[in-house]
Structure formats: C-alpha cells, structure tokens
Design a protein around this motif. Structure first.
Motif, PDB file in Angstrom:
ATOM      1  N   GLU A   4       0.840  -1.201   0.000  1.00 37.06           N
ATOM      2  CA  GLU A   4       0.000   0.000   0.000  1.00 37.06           C
ATOM      3  C   GLU A   4       0.877   1.254   0.000  1.00 37.06           C
ATOM      4  O   GLU A   4       0.590   2.227  -0.700  1.00 37.06           O
ATOM      5  N   TYR A   5       1.944   1.219   0.760  1.00 34.76           N
ATOM      6  CA  TYR A   5       2.909   2.322   0.765  1.00 34.76           C
ATOM      7  C   TYR A   5       3.530   2.472  -0.619  1.00 34.76           C
ATOM      8  O   TYR A   5       3.671   3.582  -1.133  1.00 34.76           O
ATOM      9  N   ARG A   6       3.904   1.355  -1.229  1.00 33.98           N
ATOM     10  CA  ARG A   6       4.494   1.395  -2.566  1.00 33.98           C
ATOM     11  C   ARG A   6       3.517   1.979  -3.589  1.00 33.98           C
ATOM     12  O   ARG A   6       3.913   2.752  -4.468  1.00 33.98           O
ATOM     13  N   ILE A   7       2.262   1.600  -3.490  1.00 34.91           N
ATOM     14  CA  ILE A   7       1.260   2.117  -4.420  1.00 34.91           C
ATOM     15  C   ILE A   7       1.097   3.626  -4.243  1.00 34.91           C
ATOM     16  O   ILE A   7       0.951   4.364  -5.225  1.00 34.91           O
ATOM     17  N   THR A   8       1.154   4.095  -3.008  1.00 31.73           N
ATOM     18  CA  THR A   8       1.076   5.531  -2.754  1.00 31.73           C
ATOM     19  C   THR A   8       2.258   6.249  -3.401  1.00 31.73           C
ATOM     20  O   THR A   8       2.093   7.286  -4.054  1.00 31.73           O
ATOM     21  N   LYS A   9       3.457   5.693  -3.249  1.00 26.50           N
ATOM     22  CA  LYS A   9       4.633   6.281  -3.899  1.00 26.50           C
ATOM     23  C   LYS A   9       4.479   6.258  -5.421  1.00 26.50           C
ATOM     24  O   LYS A   9       4.860   7.204  -6.102  1.00 26.50           O
ATOM     25  N   PHE A  10       3.915   5.176  -5.933  1.00 28.88           N
ATOM     26  CA  PHE A  10       3.673   5.071  -7.374  1.00 28.88           C
ATOM     27  C   PHE A  10       2.729   6.178  -7.833  1.00 28.88           C
ATOM     28  O   PHE A  10       2.960   6.827  -8.847  1.00 28.88           O
ATOM     29  N   GLN A  11       1.652   6.399  -7.086  1.00 30.97           N
ATOM     30  CA  GLN A  11       0.675   7.421  -7.455  1.00 30.97           C
ATOM     31  C   GLN A  11       1.287   8.812  -7.422  1.00 30.97           C
ATOM     32  O   GLN A  11       0.985   9.647  -8.278  1.00 30.97           O
ATOM     33  N   ILE A  12       2.166   9.066  -6.459  1.00 29.33           N
ATOM     34  CA  ILE A  12       2.839  10.361  -6.389  1.00 29.33           C
ATOM     35  C   ILE A  12       3.740  10.538  -7.616  1.00 29.33           C
ATOM     36  O   ILE A  12       3.746  11.601  -8.246  1.00 29.33           O
ATOM     37  N   SER A  13       4.475   9.496  -7.960  1.00 33.95           N
ATOM     38  CA  SER A  13       5.327   9.562  -9.154  1.00 33.95           C
ATOM     39  C   SER A  13       4.489   9.770 -10.409  1.00 33.95           C
ATOM     40  O   SER A  13       4.876  10.524 -11.310  1.00 33.95           O
ATOM     41  N   ASP A  14       3.336   9.121 -10.465  1.00 28.49           N
ATOM     42  CA  ASP A  14       2.432   9.295 -11.604  1.00 28.49           C
ATOM     43  C   ASP A  14       1.947  10.735 -11.692  1.00 28.49           C
ATOM     44  O   ASP A  14       1.880  11.316 -12.776  1.00 28.49           O
ATOM     45  N   MET A  15       1.623  11.344 -10.547  1.00 25.01           N
ATOM     46  CA  MET A  15       1.184  12.745 -10.541  1.00 25.01           C
ATOM     47  C   MET A  15       2.315  13.666 -10.999  1.00 25.01           C
ATOM     48  O   MET A  15       2.075  14.635 -11.732  1.00 25.01           O
ATOM     49  N   ILE A  16       3.531  13.369 -10.582  1.00 29.14           N
ATOM     50  CA  ILE A  16       4.678  14.170 -11.021  1.00 29.14           C
ATOM     51  C   ILE A  16       4.819  14.088 -12.536  1.00 29.14           C
ATOM     52  O   ILE A  16       4.991  15.100 -13.215  1.00 29.14           O
ATOM     53  N   LEU A  17       4.737  12.870 -13.076  1.00 29.24           N
ATOM     54  CA  LEU A  17       4.848  12.710 -14.522  1.00 29.24           C
ATOM     55  C   LEU A  17       3.734  13.444 -15.263  1.00 29.24           C
ATOM     56  O   LEU A  17       3.970  14.094 -16.280  1.00 29.24           O
ATOM     57  N   THR A  18       2.531  13.339 -14.761  1.00 32.69           N
ATOM     58  CA  THR A  18       1.395  14.002 -15.397  1.00 32.69           C
ATOM     59  C   THR A  18       1.577  15.516 -15.386  1.00 32.69           C
ATOM     60  O   THR A  18       1.328  16.193 -16.387  1.00 32.69           O
ATOM     61  N   HIS A  19       2.028  16.036 -14.264  1.00 35.95           N
ATOM     62  CA  HIS A  19       2.202  17.483 -14.120  1.00 35.95           C
ATOM     63  C   HIS A  19       3.357  18.013 -14.972  1.00 35.95           C
ATOM     64  O   HIS A  19       3.260  19.097 -15.550  1.00 35.95           O
ATOM     65  N   GLN A  46      11.857   5.559 -10.067  1.00 31.59           N
ATOM     66  CA  GLN A  46      11.222   5.151  -8.815  1.00 31.59           C
ATOM     67  C   GLN A  46      10.063   4.196  -9.075  1.00 31.59           C
ATOM     68  O   GLN A  46       9.868   3.228  -8.328  1.00 31.59           O
ATOM     69  N   MET A  47       9.317   4.431 -10.143  1.00 32.41           N
ATOM     70  CA  MET A  47       8.201   3.551 -10.477  1.00 32.41           C
ATOM     71  C   MET A  47       8.701   2.155 -10.837  1.00 32.41           C
ATOM     72  O   MET A  47       8.094   1.146 -10.456  1.00 32.41           O
ATOM     73  N   ALA A  48       9.807   2.085 -11.544  1.00 30.26           N
ATOM     74  CA  ALA A  48      10.381   0.781 -11.893  1.00 30.26           C
ATOM     75  C   ALA A  48      10.842   0.042 -10.641  1.00 30.26           C
ATOM     76  O   ALA A  48      10.636  -1.177 -10.516  1.00 30.26           O
ATOM     77  N   GLN A  49      11.440   0.756  -9.689  1.00 30.44           N
ATOM     78  CA  GLN A  49      11.877   0.124  -8.439  1.00 30.44           C
ATOM     79  C   GLN A  49      10.676  -0.359  -7.631  1.00 30.44           C
ATOM     80  O   GLN A  49      10.701  -1.446  -7.050  1.00 30.44           O
ATOM     81  N   ILE A  50       9.623   0.438  -7.597  1.00 30.54           N
ATOM     82  CA  ILE A  50       8.398   0.042  -6.896  1.00 30.54           C
ATOM     83  C   ILE A  50       7.849  -1.245  -7.508  1.00 30.54           C
ATOM     84  O   ILE A  50       7.433  -2.158  -6.795  1.00 30.54           O
ATOM     85  N   SER A  51       7.871  -1.325  -8.810  1.00 31.51           N
ATOM     86  CA  SER A  51       7.404  -2.511  -9.511  1.00 31.51           C
ATOM     87  C   SER A  51       8.193  -3.755  -9.079  1.00 31.51           C
ATOM     88  O   SER A  51       7.617  -4.805  -8.770  1.00 31.51           O
ATOM     89  N   GLU A  52       9.492  -3.629  -9.046  1.00 32.28           N
ATOM     90  CA  GLU A  52      10.332  -4.752  -8.621  1.00 32.28           C
ATOM     91  C   GLU A  52      10.055  -5.137  -7.179  1.00 32.28           C
ATOM     92  O   GLU A  52       9.987  -6.327  -6.846  1.00 32.28           O
ATOM     93  N   ASP A  53       9.902  -4.145  -6.304  1.00 34.47           N
ATOM     94  CA  ASP A  53       9.635  -4.425  -4.894  1.00 34.47           C
ATOM     95  C   ASP A  53       8.310  -5.156  -4.697  1.00 34.47           C
ATOM     96  O   ASP A  53       8.203  -6.065  -3.879  1.00 34.47           O
ATOM     97  N   ILE A  54       7.295  -4.752  -5.446  1.00 28.41           N
ATOM     98  CA  ILE A  54       5.999  -5.433  -5.364  1.00 28.41           C
ATOM     99  C   ILE A  54       6.148  -6.886  -5.803  1.00 28.41           C
ATOM    100  O   ILE A  54       5.644  -7.797  -5.141  1.00 28.41           O
ATOM    101  N   CYS A  55       6.856  -7.114  -6.904  1.00 28.04           N
ATOM    102  CA  CYS A  55       7.046  -8.486  -7.389  1.00 28.04           C
ATOM    103  C   CYS A  55       7.808  -9.342  -6.374  1.00 28.04           C
ATOM    104  O   CYS A  55       7.512 -10.529  -6.213  1.00 28.04           O
ATOM    105  N   CYS A  56       8.753  -8.736  -5.681  1.00 26.76           N
ATOM    106  CA  CYS A  56       9.506  -9.480  -4.661  1.00 26.76           C
ATOM    107  C   CYS A  56       8.641  -9.876  -3.472  1.00 26.76           C
ATOM    108  O   CYS A  56       8.970 -10.820  -2.747  1.00 26.76           O
ATOM    109  N   SER A  57       7.539  -9.180  -3.270  1.00 25.16           N
ATOM    110  CA  SER A  57       6.675  -9.491  -2.129  1.00 25.16           C
ATOM    111  C   SER A  57       5.715 -10.653  -2.397  1.00 25.16           C
ATOM    112  O   SER A  57       5.104 -11.179  -1.469  1.00 25.16           O
ATOM    113  N   VAL A  58       5.593 -11.062  -3.652  1.00 22.70           N
ATOM    114  CA  VAL A  58       4.599 -12.079  -4.029  1.00 22.70           C
ATOM    115  C   VAL A  58       4.785 -13.407  -3.278  1.00 22.70           C
ATOM    116  O   VAL A  58       3.822 -13.913  -2.695  1.00 22.70           O
ATOM    117  N   PRO A  59       5.975 -14.004  -3.261  1.00 23.09           N
ATOM    118  CA  PRO A  59       6.109 -15.291  -2.570  1.00 23.09           C
ATOM    119  C   PRO A  59       5.732 -15.213  -1.089  1.00 23.09           C
ATOM    120  O   PRO A  59       5.076 -16.114  -0.563  1.00 23.09           O
TER     121      PRO A  59
END
Length: 145
Positions: A4-19, A46-59
């Motif tokens: 959930e924290y990672r998704i929040t960081k992702f959304q902030i990065s998305d807002m930065i890109l949009t702006h 940062q979005m790419a790192q968040i993606s990797e971190d989420i994938c690492c949490s799957v197992p």
C-alpha cells in the motif's frame, strides 16, 4: 501494508509525470526543460523500483516461502492464503503498469495473475490482466524525452 505504501509512492510519481509532461516534452532550449526532464526520469526510475519491490513481495504474501520452488509462479503451489491473493491483485497490476509491456516484469505479473485466477479461482485476476494490456502504453513518452 508495504505494498500500500508502494502504491502511494507510485501514485505520487504518476502525478509528477502528469504534471511535468508538458514541460518535459518541449524542446531543449525551453526554460525548465532540463529540470522537468530530470524529475520525470527520476520519477520513472522510482516507479520501476516500486514494480520490482511489489514483485519481490509475491512469494511472501502468497505463502510460498517454505516451498521448494518458491520463486516460480509457473508451478501450481499449495497456496494456503487466498486473502493474500486478493491483497495482491491491485499491487500486481500497478507493478505491470510501471513497466513497458511486454517486459520480464509484466510476464511475471501475468504468471502470478494466471496462478491466482486458474489455481485459486479468483477470476478478478483475469480482469486485472486485461487492464494491464489495455493500459500498457501509458508511460512510453518518458523514454522519448
């Protein structure tokens, strides 16, 4: 919780890109171009790192850590925690959206969503998979700046 924290960081990065997109896609001599471009590249990284971190949490979230082949969703594991699968649906979708499609990350996410859908019977995973495919070109412009 961490996803959930990672998704929040992702959304902030998305807002930065949009702006910053209008400014970052101008010509080199535009005022603020270099700063906007640097911030966009940093947000994309940062979005790419968040993606990797989420994938690492799957197992861990699916309860696969004690199995012999715990890091491969290609196997049909004895997944014990269907709650974990529900919790992973949106983070996995975000992880795939953060990468260009197709990519090794999106392939991994699709394998996980297929496992959740086919083995665990949670059909919403198929809808999330289709969402990723239909939204895959969302951040391709960052590579062109």
């Amino acid at each position: 919780m961490w996803n959930e924290y990672r998704i929040t960081k992702f959304q902030i990065s998305d807002m930065i890109l949009t702006h910053l997109r209008p400014q970052a896609t101008l010509t080199d001599d535009s005022p603020g171009y270099k700063d906007a471009r640097a911030q966009c590249l940093r947000a994309r990284s940062q979005m790419a790192q968040i993606s990797e971190d989420i994938c690492c949490s799957v197992p861990y979230i699916l309860g696969l850590l004690n199995q012999e082949h715990r890091d491969s969703p290609h196997l049909e594991p004895a997944v014990r925690d269907s709650h974990g699968a529900f919790v992973l649906l949106w983070p996995l979708t975000v992880a795939a959206l953060a990468q260009l499609y197709p990519s090794p990350t999106s392939d991994f996410v699709f394998d996980c969503l297929d496992l959740i859908s086919n083995v665990m019977g949670i059909q919403q995973a198929t809808a999330f998979r289709n969402l990723v495919i239909s939204s895959s070109a969302q951040y391709t412009w960052v590579g062109n700046i």
